[in-house]
Design a protein around this motif. Structure first.
Motif, PDB file in Angstrom:
ATOM      1  N   GLY A  70     -18.074  33.302 -33.111  1.00  0.00           N
ATOM      2  CA  GLY A  70     -18.770  34.446 -33.689  1.00  0.00           C
ATOM      3  C   GLY A  70     -18.041  35.767 -33.505  1.00  0.00           C
ATOM      4  N   THR A  71     -17.110  35.828 -32.573  1.00  0.00           N
ATOM      5  CA  THR A  71     -16.465  37.113 -32.272  1.00  0.00           C
ATOM      6  C   THR A  71     -15.257  37.394 -33.145  1.00  0.00           C
ATOM      7  OG1 THR A  71     -15.072  36.113 -30.575  1.00  0.00           O
ATOM      8  CG2 THR A  71     -17.205  36.985 -29.879  1.00  0.00           C
ATOM      9  N   GLY A  72     -14.752  36.424 -33.863  1.00  0.00           N
ATOM     10  CA  GLY A  72     -13.552  36.640 -34.677  1.00  0.00           C
ATOM     11  C   GLY A  72     -12.318  36.521 -33.802  1.00  0.00           C
ATOM     12  N   GLY A  73     -11.635  37.595 -33.528  1.00  0.00           N
ATOM     13  CA  GLY A  73     -10.513  37.620 -32.587  1.00  0.00           C
ATOM     14  C   GLY A  73      -9.274  36.909 -33.105  1.00  0.00           C
ATOM     15  N   ILE A  74      -8.272  36.916 -32.306  1.00  0.00           N
ATOM     16  CA  ILE A  74      -6.979  36.326 -32.665  1.00  0.00           C
ATOM     17  C   ILE A  74      -6.717  35.071 -31.835  1.00  0.00           C
ATOM     18  CG2 ILE A  74      -4.860  37.323 -33.546  1.00  0.00           C
ATOM     19  CD1 ILE A  74      -5.206  39.636 -31.714  1.00  0.00           C
ATOM     20  N   TYR A  75      -7.759  34.440 -31.384  1.00  0.00           N
ATOM     21  CA  TYR A  75      -7.561  33.331 -30.464  1.00  0.00           C
ATOM     22  C   TYR A  75      -6.865  32.139 -31.128  1.00  0.00           C
ATOM     23  CZ  TYR A  75      -8.171  29.966 -26.858  1.00  0.00           C
ATOM     24  OH  TYR A  75      -7.917  29.041 -25.900  1.00  0.00           O
ATOM     25  N   THR A  76      -7.056  31.942 -32.406  1.00  0.00           N
ATOM     26  CA  THR A  76      -6.443  30.777 -33.061  1.00  0.00           C
ATOM     27  C   THR A  76      -4.917  30.844 -33.032  1.00  0.00           C
ATOM     28  OG1 THR A  76      -6.699  31.898 -35.187  1.00  0.00           O
ATOM     29  CG2 THR A  76      -8.398  30.319 -34.571  1.00  0.00           C
ATOM     30  N   SER A  77      -4.358  32.030 -33.178  1.00  0.00           N
ATOM     31  CA  SER A  77      -2.896  32.140 -33.121  1.00  0.00           C
ATOM     32  C   SER A  77      -2.390  31.860 -31.709  1.00  0.00           C
ATOM     33  CB  SER A  77      -2.446  33.520 -33.583  1.00  0.00           C
ATOM     34  OG  SER A  77      -2.978  34.524 -32.746  1.00  0.00           O
ATOM     35  N   ILE A  78      -3.118  32.302 -30.708  1.00  0.00           N
ATOM     36  CA  ILE A  78      -2.719  32.025 -29.321  1.00  0.00           C
ATOM     37  C   ILE A  78      -2.830  30.530 -29.038  1.00  0.00           C
ATOM     38  CG2 ILE A  78      -3.321  32.431 -26.904  1.00  0.00           C
ATOM     39  CD1 ILE A  78      -4.174  35.245 -27.737  1.00  0.00           C
ATOM     40  N   ALA A  79      -3.858  29.893 -29.576  1.00  0.00           N
ATOM     41  CA  ALA A  79      -4.019  28.444 -29.397  1.00  0.00           C
ATOM     42  C   ALA A  79      -2.849  27.694 -30.033  1.00  0.00           C
ATOM     43  CB  ALA A  79      -5.335  27.980 -29.993  1.00  0.00           C
ATOM     44  N   GLY A  80      -2.462  28.101 -31.238  1.00  0.00           N
ATOM     45  CA  GLY A  80      -1.318  27.469 -31.898  1.00  0.00           C
ATOM     46  C   GLY A  80      -0.030  27.667 -31.118  1.00  0.00           C
ATOM     47  N   LEU A  81       0.154  28.857 -30.579  1.00  0.00           N
ATOM     48  CA  LEU A  81       1.342  29.143 -29.792  1.00  0.00           C
ATOM     49  C   LEU A  81       1.378  28.303 -28.512  1.00  0.00           C
ATOM     50  CD1 LEU A  81       3.821  30.993 -29.806  1.00  0.00           C
ATOM     51  CD2 LEU A  81       2.502  32.616 -28.433  1.00  0.00           C
ATOM     52  N   SER A  82       0.228  28.138 -27.878  1.00  0.00           N
ATOM     53  CA  SER A  82       0.195  27.331 -26.653  1.00  0.00           C
ATOM     54  C   SER A  82       0.509  25.865 -26.959  1.00  0.00           C
ATOM     55  CB  SER A  82      -1.160  27.460 -25.956  1.00  0.00           C
ATOM     56  OG  SER A  82      -2.167  26.823 -26.714  1.00  0.00           O
ATOM     57  N   LEU A  83       0.025  25.353 -28.096  1.00  0.00           N
ATOM     58  CA  LEU A  83       0.357  23.975 -28.479  1.00  0.00           C
ATOM     59  C   LEU A  83       1.853  23.829 -28.763  1.00  0.00           C
ATOM     60  CD1 LEU A  83      -2.611  22.975 -30.771  1.00  0.00           C
ATOM     61  CD2 LEU A  83      -1.973  21.945 -28.604  1.00  0.00           C
ATOM     62  N   LYS A  84       2.425  24.818 -29.434  1.00  0.00           N
ATOM     63  CA  LYS A  84       3.858  24.771 -29.739  1.00  0.00           C
ATOM     64  C   LYS A  84       4.683  24.772 -28.453  1.00  0.00           C
ATOM     65  CE  LYS A  84       7.668  27.381 -31.585  1.00  0.00           C
ATOM     66  NZ  LYS A  84       8.486  27.084 -30.459  1.00  0.00           N
ATOM     67  N   TYR A  85       4.325  25.638 -27.514  1.00  0.00           N
ATOM     68  CA  TYR A  85       5.065  25.691 -26.255  1.00  0.00           C
ATOM     69  C   TYR A  85       4.875  24.422 -25.434  1.00  0.00           C
ATOM     70  CZ  TYR A  85       6.414  30.566 -26.800  1.00  0.00           C
ATOM     71  OH  TYR A  85       6.974  31.732 -27.229  1.00  0.00           O
ATOM     72  N   THR A  86       3.706  23.834 -25.482  1.00  0.00           N
ATOM     73  CA  THR A  86       3.477  22.585 -24.751  1.00  0.00           C
ATOM     74  C   THR A  86       4.367  21.474 -25.278  1.00  0.00           C
ATOM     75  OG1 THR A  86       1.164  23.216 -24.397  1.00  0.00           O
ATOM     76  CG2 THR A  86       1.726  20.921 -24.065  1.00  0.00           C
ATOM     77  N   ILE A  87       4.474  21.364 -26.593  1.00  0.00           N
ATOM     78  CA  ILE A  87       5.325  20.330 -27.191  1.00  0.00           C
ATOM     79  C   ILE A  87       6.804  20.634 -26.920  1.00  0.00           C
ATOM     80  CG2 ILE A  87       6.020  19.285 -29.370  1.00  0.00           C
ATOM     81  CD1 ILE A  87       3.081  19.677 -30.265  1.00  0.00           C
ATOM     82  N   SER A  88       7.177  21.919 -26.922  1.00  0.00           N
ATOM     83  CA  SER A  88       8.561  22.296 -26.628  1.00  0.00           C
ATOM     84  C   SER A  88       8.927  21.959 -25.189  1.00  0.00           C
ATOM     85  CB  SER A  88       8.765  23.790 -26.866  1.00  0.00           C
ATOM     86  OG  SER A  88       8.577  24.098 -28.209  1.00  0.00           O
ATOM     87  N   VAL A  89       8.001  22.139 -24.272  1.00  0.00           N
ATOM     88  CA  VAL A  89       8.266  21.816 -22.866  1.00  0.00           C
ATOM     89  C   VAL A  89       8.495  20.314 -22.705  1.00  0.00           C
ATOM     90  CG1 VAL A  89       7.142  21.708 -20.595  1.00  0.00           C
ATOM     91  CG2 VAL A  89       7.147  23.824 -21.880  1.00  0.00           C
ATOM     92  N   THR A  90       7.791  19.510 -23.478  1.00  0.00           N
ATOM     93  CA  THR A  90       8.006  18.062 -23.438  1.00  0.00           C
ATOM     94  C   THR A  90       9.437  17.719 -23.848  1.00  0.00           C
ATOM     95  OG1 THR A  90       5.696  17.682 -23.976  1.00  0.00           O
ATOM     96  CG2 THR A  90       7.189  15.856 -24.305  1.00  0.00           C
TER      97      THR A  90
END
Length: 105
Positions: A70-90
């Motif tokens: 309900g708040t909107g925010g930019i959390y989806t981009s941060i979530a995508g970035l965290s997934l990308k970094y997690t896969i890169s660390v692998t």
């Protein structure tokens, strides 16, 4: 020379050296095979850990996105970035395993 058997004796001693050489090659091949097997096993374990981390990151991202829907925010981009970094660390972990395995050779 034919009567004394020098050629036969020399040939026999030469073949014994070749057998020793073949045994040394077999031992080297066994060691290399065990090293490669351990490298592949460790690589699979690192992939499993990386997949688990990516799954946890995805679950937490979905959970946070649903809680802040309900708040909107930019959390989806941060979530995508965290997934990308997690896969890169692998991938980085796998590279480290391969590098250390080559270093031992």
């Amino acid at each position: 020379q034919v009567c004394s058997g020098d050629c036969l004796l020399e040939s026999f001693l030469s073949s014994r050296g070749q057998v020793r050489s073949a045994n040394n090659i077999n031992q080297n091949t066994r060691a290399s095979y065990k090293n490669k097997s351990a490298d592949r096993w460790l690589s699979e374990q690192v992939e499993l850990v990386g997949a688990t981390l990516a799954r946890l990151a995805a679950v937490f991202a979905i959970r946070m996105a649903l809680s802040e829907a309900g708040t909107g925010g930019i959390y989806t981009s941060i979530a995508g970035l965290s997934l990308k970094y997690t896969i890169s660390v692998t991938g980085l972990f796998n590279w480290c395993v391969r590098s250390f395995a080559q270093l031992e050779n």
